[in-house]
Motif scaffolding. Structure first.
Motif, PDB file in Angstrom:
ATOM      1  N   ALA A  31      -6.305 -50.048   9.044  1.00  0.00           N
ATOM      2  CA  ALA A  31      -7.507 -49.212   8.942  1.00  0.00           C
ATOM      3  C   ALA A  31      -7.103 -47.768   9.177  1.00  0.00           C
ATOM      4  O   ALA A  31      -6.178 -47.480   9.936  1.00  0.00           O
ATOM      5  N   ARG A  32      -7.818 -46.868   8.504  1.00  0.00           N
ATOM      6  CA  ARG A  32      -7.590 -45.428   8.685  1.00  0.00           C
ATOM      7  C   ARG A  32      -8.346 -44.989   9.946  1.00  0.00           C
ATOM      8  O   ARG A  32      -9.582 -44.936   9.934  1.00  0.00           O
ATOM      9  N   ALA A  33      -7.617 -44.678  10.981  1.00  0.00           N
ATOM     10  CA  ALA A  33      -8.289 -44.326  12.238  1.00  0.00           C
ATOM     11  C   ALA A  33      -9.033 -43.003  12.145  1.00  0.00           C
ATOM     12  O   ALA A  33      -9.912 -42.727  12.964  1.00  0.00           O
ATOM     13  N   CYS A  34      -8.708 -42.177  11.136  1.00  0.00           N
ATOM     14  CA  CYS A  34      -9.429 -40.902  10.986  1.00  0.00           C
ATOM     15  C   CYS A  34     -10.774 -41.099  10.313  1.00  0.00           C
ATOM     16  O   CYS A  34     -11.625 -40.215  10.369  1.00  0.00           O
ATOM     17  N   LEU A  35     -10.960 -42.233   9.657  1.00  0.00           N
ATOM     18  CA  LEU A  35     -12.217 -42.473   8.934  1.00  0.00           C
ATOM     19  C   LEU A  35     -13.166 -43.369   9.711  1.00  0.00           C
ATOM     20  O   LEU A  35     -14.290 -43.584   9.291  1.00  0.00           O
ATOM     21  N   HIS A  85      -0.650 -40.696  14.186  1.00  0.00           N
ATOM     22  CA  HIS A  85      -0.607 -39.309  13.706  1.00  0.00           C
ATOM     23  C   HIS A  85      -1.810 -38.973  12.839  1.00  0.00           C
ATOM     24  O   HIS A  85      -2.392 -39.843  12.203  1.00  0.00           O
ATOM     25  N   LEU A  86      -2.131 -37.709  12.834  1.00  0.00           N
ATOM     26  CA  LEU A  86      -3.216 -37.213  11.981  1.00  0.00           C
ATOM     27  C   LEU A  86      -2.648 -36.219  10.979  1.00  0.00           C
ATOM     28  O   LEU A  86      -2.041 -35.218  11.369  1.00  0.00           O
ATOM     29  N   GLY A  87      -2.822 -36.539   9.698  1.00  0.00           N
ATOM     30  CA  GLY A  87      -2.373 -35.623   8.647  1.00  0.00           C
ATOM     31  C   GLY A  87      -3.571 -35.014   7.966  1.00  0.00           C
ATOM     32  O   GLY A  87      -4.081 -33.969   8.365  1.00  0.00           O
ATOM     33  N   CYS A  88      -4.060 -35.703   6.940  1.00  0.00           N
ATOM     34  CA  CYS A  88      -5.157 -35.152   6.131  1.00  0.00           C
ATOM     35  C   CYS A  88      -6.509 -35.197   6.834  1.00  0.00           C
ATOM     36  O   CYS A  88      -7.380 -34.379   6.556  1.00  0.00           O
ATOM     37  N   GLU A  89      -6.691 -36.155   7.689  1.00  0.00           N
ATOM     38  CA  GLU A  89      -7.972 -36.399   8.383  1.00  0.00           C
ATOM     39  C   GLU A  89      -9.130 -36.691   7.442  1.00  0.00           C
ATOM     40  O   GLU A  89     -10.283 -36.504   7.795  1.00  0.00           O
ATOM     41  N   HIS A  90      -8.835 -37.112   6.221  1.00  0.00           N
ATOM     42  CA  HIS A  90      -9.928 -37.590   5.369  1.00  0.00           C
ATOM     43  C   HIS A  90      -9.537 -38.803   4.521  1.00  0.00           C
ATOM     44  O   HIS A  90      -9.990 -38.956   3.397  1.00  0.00           O
ATOM     45  N   GLY A  91      -8.695 -39.641   5.098  1.00  0.00           N
ATOM     46  CA  GLY A  91      -8.470 -40.947   4.484  1.00  0.00           C
ATOM     47  C   GLY A  91      -7.476 -41.008   3.344  1.00  0.00           C
ATOM     48  O   GLY A  91      -7.412 -42.024   2.652  1.00  0.00           O
ATOM     49  N   VAL A  92      -6.677 -39.967   3.147  1.00  0.00           N
ATOM     50  CA  VAL A  92      -5.801 -39.951   1.979  1.00  0.00           C
ATOM     51  C   VAL A  92      -4.346 -40.277   2.312  1.00  0.00           C
ATOM     52  O   VAL A  92      -3.686 -41.012   1.568  1.00  0.00           O
ATOM     53  N   CYS A  93      -3.830 -39.779   3.416  1.00  0.00           N
ATOM     54  CA  CYS A  93      -2.373 -39.839   3.631  1.00  0.00           C
ATOM     55  C   CYS A  93      -1.878 -41.109   4.313  1.00  0.00           C
ATOM     56  O   CYS A  93      -0.704 -41.459   4.186  1.00  0.00           O
ATOM     57  N   GLY A  94      -2.717 -41.773   5.077  1.00  0.00           N
ATOM     58  CA  GLY A  94      -2.294 -43.005   5.743  1.00  0.00           C
ATOM     59  C   GLY A  94      -1.554 -42.809   7.053  1.00  0.00           C
ATOM     60  O   GLY A  94      -1.177 -43.783   7.704  1.00  0.00           O
ATOM     61  N   ALA A  95      -1.337 -41.569   7.466  1.00  0.00           N
ATOM     62  CA  ALA A  95      -0.572 -41.329   8.703  1.00  0.00           C
ATOM     63  C   ALA A  95      -1.244 -41.943   9.921  1.00  0.00           C
ATOM     64  O   ALA A  95      -0.585 -42.322  10.884  1.00  0.00           O
ATOM     65  N   CYS A  96      -2.564 -42.051   9.876  1.00  0.00           N
ATOM     66  CA  CYS A  96      -3.325 -42.518  11.043  1.00  0.00           C
ATOM     67  C   CYS A  96      -3.553 -44.025  11.039  1.00  0.00           C
ATOM     68  O   CYS A  96      -4.339 -44.526  11.848  1.00  0.00           O
ATOM     69  N   THR A  97      -2.884 -44.739  10.144  1.00  0.00           N
ATOM     70  CA  THR A  97      -3.135 -46.188  10.013  1.00  0.00           C
ATOM     71  C   THR A  97      -2.847 -46.941  11.310  1.00  0.00           C
ATOM     72  O   THR A  97      -1.780 -46.778  11.912  1.00  0.00           O
TER      73      THR A  97
HETATM   74  S1  FES Z   1      -5.008 -38.701   8.710  1.00  0.00           S
HETATM   75 FE1  FES Z   1      -4.648 -38.990   6.586  1.00  0.00          FE
HETATM   76  S2  FES Z   1      -5.601 -40.919   6.189  1.00  0.00           S
HETATM   77 FE2  FES Z   1      -6.095 -40.491   8.249  1.00  0.00          FE
END
Ligand code: FES
Ligand code: FES
Length: 158
Positions: A56-60, A36-48
Motif C-alpha cells: 500500500a502507498r502510505a502517502c495515499l 521514504h516519501l518521494g512524490c507524496e501523491h501515489g506515483v513513485c512507490g517510495a512509501c510502499t
Molecule cells: S511518496 Fe511516492 S507513492 Fe508515496
C-alpha cells in the motif's frame, strides 16, 4: 482520533488528526523513517509498506484507515537478531542499490511478490514492480536481486 496499529509485530495506539497520512504517522509519530516519501501523491512507490500483507502507498492512506491493521515497514524485514532480510542481502550482492532512496518501497513490493510468486520470472518481476520508480539503478540489478532471492527461497523450501 484514536488509532490502533500493529507495526512490525508491535501493537501501538496513536492519537492522530483525521487527515494524518499513514506515512507521516509511521515516520513522525513512530520514528520509522525507513518509509521514504518521494512524490507524496501515489506515483513513485517510495512509501510502499505492507498493510495486512498487501503493498500500500502510505502517502495515499490515512492513518485512521489503517486502524486495526497489521503494518510492515522496512524496519520489520530484519530477522530476530537484527540481520538483513534475504532480499536486502540480494540487493547488496546484485547491485540493486545506489542512493537507496527507492529501496524500502522496492523491498516491500518484492517481499509481497516473492510471498505470492516465489518463482516469478523477469517479466513478472518487472511488471509487478513497475509501480516502484528508481532514478539510479536502471532496474537491472533490482530485477537480478529479486530473482536471485526468489530462487534461494524456492531452494530452501524444497
Ligand atoms: S511518496 Fe511516492 S507513492 Fe508515496
Ligand atoms: S537507488 Fe536511488 S532511487 Fe533507486
Amino acid at each position: 482520533m484514536d488509532v490502533q496499529l500493529t507495526v512490525n509485530g508491535e501493537t501501538t495506539r496513536l492519537d492522530v488528526e483525521p487527515r494524518r497520512t499513514l506515512a507521516d504517522a509511521l515516520r513522525e509519530d513512530l520514528g520509522l523513517t525507513g518509509t521514504h516519501l518521494g512524490c507524496e501523491h501515489g506515483v513513485c512507490g517510495a512509501c510502499t509498506v505492507l498493510v495486512d500483507g498487501a503493498p500500500a502507498r502510505a502517502c495515499l492512506m490515512f492513518a485512521v484507515q489503517a486502524d486495526g491493521a497489521d503494518v510492515t515497514t522496512v524496519e520489520g524485514l530484519q530477522d530476530d537478531d537484527g540481520g538483513l532480510h534475504p532480499l536486502q542481502e540480494a540487493f547488496v550482492a546484485h547491485h540493486g542499490l545506489q542512493c537507496g532512496f527507492c529501496t524500502p518501497g522496492m523491498l516491500l513490493t518484492a517481499a509481497h511478490l516473492l510471498e505470492t510468486h516465489p518463482d516469478a520470472d523477469r517479466e513478472t518481476i518487472r511488471a509487478e514492480m513497475a509501480g516502484n520508480i528508481c532514478r539510479c539503478t536502471g532496474y537491472q540489478g533490482i530485477v537480478d536481486a529479486v530473482q536471485a532471492a526468489g530462487r534461494d527461497q524456492s531452494r530452501s523450501s524444497t
